[in-house]
Scaffold this active site. Structure first.
Site, PDB file in Angstrom:
ATOM      1  N   ASN A  39       0.261   2.964  13.836  1.00 42.07           N
ATOM      2  CA  ASN A  39       1.389   2.670  12.948  1.00 42.07           C
ATOM      3  C   ASN A  39       0.939   2.912  11.505  1.00 42.07           C
ATOM      4  O   ASN A  39      -0.257   3.010  11.216  1.00 42.07           O
ATOM      5  CB  ASN A  39       1.925   1.261  13.165  1.00 42.07           C
ATOM      6  CG  ASN A  39       0.931   0.178  12.784  1.00 42.07           C
ATOM      7  OD1 ASN A  39      -0.285   0.373  12.806  1.00 42.07           O
ATOM      8  ND2 ASN A  39       1.440  -1.001  12.435  1.00 42.07           N
ATOM      9  N   HIS A  40       1.910   3.045  10.596  1.00 40.62           N
ATOM     10  CA  HIS A  40       1.569   3.480   9.230  1.00 40.62           C
ATOM     11  C   HIS A  40       2.214   2.541   8.228  1.00 40.62           C
ATOM     12  O   HIS A  40       3.424   2.534   8.044  1.00 40.62           O
ATOM     13  CB  HIS A  40       2.066   4.905   9.024  1.00 40.62           C
ATOM     14  CG  HIS A  40       1.336   5.654   7.950  1.00 40.62           C
ATOM     15  ND1 HIS A  40       0.275   5.128   7.244  1.00 40.62           N
ATOM     16  CD2 HIS A  40       1.527   6.911   7.451  1.00 40.62           C
ATOM     17  CE1 HIS A  40      -0.159   6.031   6.375  1.00 40.62           C
ATOM     18  NE2 HIS A  40       0.579   7.109   6.482  1.00 40.62           N
TER      19      HIS A  40
END
Length: 250
Positions: free
Chosen positions: A58-59
C-alpha cells in the site's frame, strides 16, 4: 536449455537495473533511518529467500519506497514514478536500481526492466494504488498481477503503517522518533500464463490480489493495533491514470 529472457516480452537485450548501490548501501541507509525513526519489520520470513518475488505494498507517504528498498529482507527494485527521476534524486534512484515508470502512457521499457529483474530471480516492488493516498487500496491497478502471470513470481503483500502522519501532506515525513512498521504477508501465488496474457485474466487476478491485500490489511491492524493516517488533505491527490479494477481507478 533456452533462456527465459527470450519469451514474450523479450528481455534478452534489456540491461538489469543497477545493483551495487542498492545492495552495498543498505546497511548504512538502515543505520541512517534508524537514527531518526523506529522501524519495525513483521513477517520477514514470509518473503522467499531465493527466486523471483513481487512485493506489493500500500502507498501512504513519500518514504514508502525507500523504506521498502532498505528494510525488506532482500534488496528491492521498485517501480517508481518517472517524475522523480530528475536532478540529483533521479541519478541516485537510477544508481540504486529503481525503475522509472510512466504511469500515464504505455511504458514497455519499464515493463521489460521489471520482468528482467524477476527473470533474474530478483525482487520487484510495486505500489498497486499508483500514487500516495490513504493506503486503503481504494485504487488498484493491474501491474502486479500482470507481472506475476508473466514470470510466475509469487506476490508478497506488504502493509505499511506510520509513514505519514494523520492529515499530513503527500510529501511530508513522519515526526522524528516516530515508529514505522512494515508487515509482510504470506505469498499470493498464480500460475505463469503463456503469451498473450488477456486483460480478463489479469483483471480477475488483480481482483483476487486486492481482496487478499484487504484481508492482510485488516489482519495487520488487529495484530499491531495500528491504523492508517486517512486521506490526503484536499487538493493533494495526484491524477490517476485509470485502467484499474476499482470504481475509483477504472
Amino acid at each position: 536449455m533456452s533462456s527465459p529472457h527470450g519469451a514474450r516480452p523479450d528481455t534478452s537485450a534489456v540491461r538489469r537495473p543497477h545493483r551495487w548501490l542498492l545492495h552495498g548501501a543498505r546497511p548504512f541507509c538502515a543505520w541512517l533511518v534508524r537514527r531518526r525513526y523506529r522501524v519495525v519489520v513483521h513477517g520477514a520470513g514470509n518473503v522467499p529467500s531465493t527466486g523471483p518475488v513481487i512485493l506489493a505494498a500500500n502507498h501512504v507517504g513519500v518514504i514508502d519506497g525507500p523504506l521498502l528498498a532498505i528494510f525488506a529482507p532482500r534488496p528491492v527494485h521498485a517501480l517508481t514514478k518517472i517524475e522523480m527521476f530528475t536532478g540529483f534524486l533521479g541519478r541516485f534512484l537510477t544508481q540504486a536500481g529503481q525503475i522509472p515508470l510512466d504511469r500515464f502512457h504505455t511504458d514497455p521499457t519499464a515493463v521489460k526492466a521489471a520482468v528482467r529483474v524477476l527473470r533474474d530471480d530478483g525482487v520487484l516492488g510495486v505500489f498497486p494504488e499508483g500514487a500516495r493516498g490513504s493506503g486503503e487500496l481504494e485504487l488498484f491497478h493491474r501491474g502486479a498481477a500482470y507481472l506475476a502471470h508473466v514470470t510466475g513470481a509469487p506476490v508478497v503483500p506488504v502493509i505499511l503503517f506510520g509513514t505519514r502522519e494523520p492529515g499530513g501532506a503527500s510529501s511530508s515525513l513522519p515526526r522524528r522518533r516516530g515508529t514505522m512498521d512494515l508487515v509482510f504477508g504470506t505469498p499470493f501465488t498464480v500460475e505463469q500464463a503463456a503469451w498473450p496474457r488477456t486483460r480478463q485474466l489479469v483483471g480477475e487476478t488483480s481482483q483476487r490480489l486486492r481482496a487478499r491485500m484487504l484481508d492482510d490489511l485488516e489482519a495487520a491492524r488487529r495484530s499491531t493495533g495500528l491504523s492508517l493516517p486517512g486521506p490526503l488533505p484536499a487538493g493533494q491527490h495526484e491524477p490517476d491514470p485509470g485502467g484499474g479494477i476499482t470504481e475509483k481507478s477504472a
